[in-house]
Each structure stands twice: as C-alpha cells, then as structure tokens.
Design an enzyme around this catalytic site. Sequence first.
Site, PDB file in Angstrom:
ATOM      1  N   PHE A   5      -4.425   2.733  14.920  1.00 29.54           N
ATOM      2  CA  PHE A   5      -5.022   3.889  13.972  1.00 29.54           C
ATOM      3  C   PHE A   5      -5.689   3.911  12.853  1.00 29.54           C
ATOM      4  CE2 PHE A   5      -2.100   8.106  12.983  1.00 29.54           C
ATOM      5  CZ  PHE A   5      -0.938   8.041  14.108  1.00 29.54           C
ATOM      6  N   PRO A  38      -1.838 -11.956  10.843  1.00 34.50           N
ATOM      7  CA  PRO A  38      -2.482 -11.462  12.214  1.00 34.50           C
ATOM      8  C   PRO A  38      -3.060 -10.368  12.789  1.00 34.50           C
ATOM      9  CG  PRO A  38      -0.109 -11.910  11.726  1.00 34.50           C
ATOM     10  CD  PRO A  38      -1.403 -12.374  10.745  1.00 34.50           C
ATOM     11  N   ASP A  39      -3.660 -10.002  13.137  1.00 35.95           N
ATOM     12  CA  ASP A  39      -3.904  -8.287  13.431  1.00 35.95           C
ATOM     13  C   ASP A  39      -3.184  -8.334  14.792  1.00 35.95           C
ATOM     14  OD1 ASP A  39      -4.841  -5.898  14.083  1.00 35.95           O
ATOM     15  OD2 ASP A  39      -6.902  -6.557  13.562  1.00 35.95           O
ATOM     16  N   ILE A  40      -1.956  -6.572  14.347  1.00 38.21           N
ATOM     17  CA  ILE A  40      -0.965  -6.639  15.596  1.00 38.21           C
ATOM     18  C   ILE A  40      -1.489  -6.028  16.750  1.00 38.21           C
ATOM     19  CG2 ILE A  40       1.575  -5.598  15.863  1.00 38.21           C
ATOM     20  CD1 ILE A  40       1.919  -6.551  12.822  1.00 38.21           C
ATOM     21  N   ALA A  84       1.471   1.478  11.801  1.00 34.68           N
ATOM     22  CA  ALA A  84       1.643   1.006  10.207  1.00 34.68           C
ATOM     23  C   ALA A  84       0.709   0.179   9.506  1.00 34.68           C
ATOM     24  CB  ALA A  84       2.511  -0.474  10.550  1.00 34.68           C
ATOM     25  N   LYS A  96     -14.325   0.101  15.494  1.00 37.41           N
ATOM     26  CA  LYS A  96     -12.363  -0.243  15.013  1.00 37.41           C
ATOM     27  C   LYS A  96     -12.185  -0.574  16.338  1.00 37.41           C
ATOM     28  CE  LYS A  96     -10.634   0.042  10.977  1.00 37.41           C
ATOM     29  NZ  LYS A  96     -10.193   0.465   9.456  1.00 37.41           N
ATOM     30  N   LYS A 122       9.924 -16.703 -10.925  1.00 36.55           N
ATOM     31  CA  LYS A 122       8.428 -15.217 -11.046  1.00 36.55           C
ATOM     32  C   LYS A 122       7.863 -15.650 -12.039  1.00 36.55           C
ATOM     33  CE  LYS A 122       9.208 -11.393 -13.891  1.00 36.55           C
ATOM     34  NZ  LYS A 122      10.069 -10.503 -15.289  1.00 36.55           N
ATOM     35  N   ASN A 158       1.056  -1.117   0.225  1.00 34.66           N
ATOM     36  CA  ASN A 158      -0.359   0.025  -0.049  1.00 34.66           C
ATOM     37  C   ASN A 158       1.065   0.907   0.115  1.00 34.66           C
ATOM     38  OD1 ASN A 158       0.339   0.925   2.934  1.00 34.66           O
ATOM     39  ND2 ASN A 158      -0.107  -0.822   3.400  1.00 34.66           N
ATOM     40  N   ASP A 202      -3.888  -6.522   5.081  1.00 32.70           N
ATOM     41  CA  ASP A 202      -4.816  -7.329   5.812  1.00 32.70           C
ATOM     42  C   ASP A 202      -4.506  -8.593   5.401  1.00 32.70           C
ATOM     43  OD1 ASP A 202      -6.224  -5.333   7.881  1.00 32.70           O
ATOM     44  OD2 ASP A 202      -7.476  -5.078   5.878  1.00 32.70           O
TER      45      ASP A 202
END
Length: 403
Positions: A323, A303-305, A273, A337, A287, A209, A277
């Site tokens: 955030f 994992p959702d830190i 960060a 959230k 390649k 991203n 997801d």
Amino acid sequence: MELSGKRVLLIIGGGIAAYKALELIRRLKDAGASVHAILTAAGAQFITSLSVSALSGERTYQELFDLTVESEMGHIALSRAADLLVVAPATADLMAKLAVGLAPDLASTALLATDKPVLLAPAMNVRMWQHPATRRNLAALTRDGIHIVGPNDGEMACGEFGQGRMAEPAEILAAITAILKPVNLAGIRALVTAGPTHEPIDPVRYLGNRSSGKQGYAIAEALFNAGAETVLVSGPVALTAAATSKLVRVETAIEMRDACEAALPVDIAICAAAVADWHVEHPHTTKLKKPNAPPSLVLVENPDILAELSHHPTARPKLVIGFAAETGNLLVNAAAKRAAKGCDWIIANDVSTDTQGKSVMGSDSNRVHLLSEAGAESWPLLSKRDVAQRLTAKIAQFFGRAA
Ligand code: PMT
C-alpha cells in the site's frame, strides 16, 4: 457473459442521477443479467416506468399495495427472487430509512425484507452527503454489511462542486460483478499485515499512527472467505478477531517482520499495515518523569517488511502487494514506492484529512488506485470491505481462478 443467469433488483431513487440508472439497466442486460426494477415515487419524477420497462423488458414496480403485483409476486418474493439488490441513485432519504429499518414504501420494504446482498450507489448534494446524519447512516449501513459504491467528486446538477455525484454505470457494474462473481482461492496461502505498530518510548508511551486495521482485516477476511488459507499479522487495533485461518497479534515492527517471516512460504503477501518507519533505540525501562528535561529520542530505522518480502532470497511470494499512504502526488509517489520496494502491485490511497478532520485511516471507506506493471486503475470510493472484495477478485484473476 459475465453475469449470465444473475438476477438484479434495481431500486431507482429520486434524483437527477436516475437517468444513469437507465444506462445501468442496459449494461446489466448486455452482461447477461435479468433486471427487475422498482421506481420510487421520487424517482418517477425524473424518469418514467415506460423507459425502465422498455430497457429491462420487465414490468416496473411502483406501489407497495398493488393487488396485481401482490397476486403475481408479493413484495417479499420480489426482494428474495433477486441475487442482488442495487439502489441507484441511493438518496439520503433511502439510506436513512434502511439505516433505521423504516419501510413506508415498496423500495424500503424490499430492502428490509431481503435476504440477499445490497449495493447502494449514493447520489446527493455535497452538504447532504457530509451531514452528520448521513455519515452516521453510512457507518451503520457499512457495519450491517451493505455494499457501497461512490459517490464521486465533481460538479453536481445543483451547481455545487464536491462529493455527491453518483458513480458511473460502468463503476456500478464493476461493483455488481465483484459481488456476484464468486472466486475460489482454495489451495492458495496468503499473508496480510494490518494496523499500526507501536514502538515503545517507555513502559507507557509509544510512537504510533492512526491506522485502525479495518482495511487490512477486510482484505484478510475476503481472502479467507474466498477459500485462501490466510495468516493475518496485526498490530495493536481495537477490532475483534477476524475470520481468518490464523491471527498473530504483534506490537512492534520487528515483531511484525518476525511473524511475517514465520508465516512463509505463502503465495500472496499483502502489506496493508502502517508500519512505523523508526523505533526508539533504547526505550526507557521506567516511566519518564515530566519534571525532568524533555527527553531526546534517538530513532533507528525499522526493517521494511514489504521490501524484505519482495526481495526474499528463498521464499518470495508469487504476488507481493503493498500500500502507499500518501498526502500529496499520490500516483507519482506510489509508482516510485512500488519501484523502490520491488513489489508487484501497489495500492495508493490518500490519507490526508478532509475539511472535517476525517481521514481514510479509521474510516469505513477508501478510494484506491491499483498500480501494476500494466498501469494504474482507479476505483471509485468503496467501503473497505468492497475494496477487499474487488482486490480478491483481481488476485483470483492473477492466479487464473476468476469464475
Ligand atoms: O487501517 P485503516 O484505518 O483501515 O487504514 C488503512 C491504511 C490507510 C493504513 C492502508 O490502506 C494503508 O495505506 N496502509 C499502508 C500504510 C503505510 O504505512 O504506507 P507507507 O506508504 O508508509 O508504506 C508503504 C508500504 O510499505 C506499505 O505497504 C507498508 O505496509 C509497507 N511498510 C512500510 C514501512 C515498513 N517499515 N515496513 C513496511 O512493510
């Protein structure tokens, strides 16, 4: 009084918002600061030196080569005697002069000669604010460490609507307080995540991203500068090393989670960060070739830190801050959230692109809303460094360390 003993040199530029500078002087005096003012020739078209002096209780400076002023206090001394220089309103012209180092008058000379922090409160027509020249100057000033507050959105005196209204005196005062009130976080351990993660598809391609890491790096540096022992876990970014106790560079979400786990125990965790997801279940080891059919990628949740830190069974930090990067329903989604992830505070920012294709991701400024149990607090547009400084002051309050 919050600003007792602090000296502010206020430079009042030319613009209808100059009248708000009078209110700012009153608020600064109420907060215990002493205020000297320079009124530019353009500023004097909107308000008088008499009203400035009446409120500040000091003489108002106007000319560069004023012999009386030079014999009492030279323009160099004027700019150095202050603890902070504030420009309100900061016009496009004043910003341009400071960005390139021109000093044709007293205001710009004082700005160039000072060795103290400088805060600008820009105010101008929306087109002038959006002009590429102003954008370039803003970027240069931010790089030079100049603090910025505002401008806000709204209807302007010229009848147009958009971003360009000077921040309100209360917002400018809050920005001044954040700069002038030192906080001490010695003995506190902090963990900050920053930047994107890259999830490999094959040896040359990845899912990623647009996060630049600027906001997270600024937070880590502000905490470190306040005395906190700070571990920064950074995804792949183009930024040079930050001033922190330790910088751990990672590539993927799983590596970021492992690095965070290794940094525990900490008192504060701030997840700035933009963690991917999902990752590709089985990245190709060679390649992928274009002549083949487009590959179908099987994605697996990362994992959702933030959630893991918030629910850590043995080492939950005392304060966990996440955030929320949203493109719609900002406050509602951010509140949801915060509840879903179990963090204490969440900082909501709108990451949609503007009419010029620019977004918070990668830019130097951010407009955030701090959501906690106490409710939502909206901050004006600030440089990412000023968001970090203000957040650090809030954290210091949480730990009973505010000066
Ligand atoms: O890096 P910059 O260019 O300066 O831009 C700053 C920023 C916009 C990236 C930053 O201000 C920001 O909003 N960071 C969070 C980005 C994000 O991924 O938001 P989210 O709403 O998708 O995630 C919510 C929270 O969960 C975030 O704290 C995130 O770090 C965390 N998270 C998300 C997914 C995951 N697997 N693990 C996490 O810890």
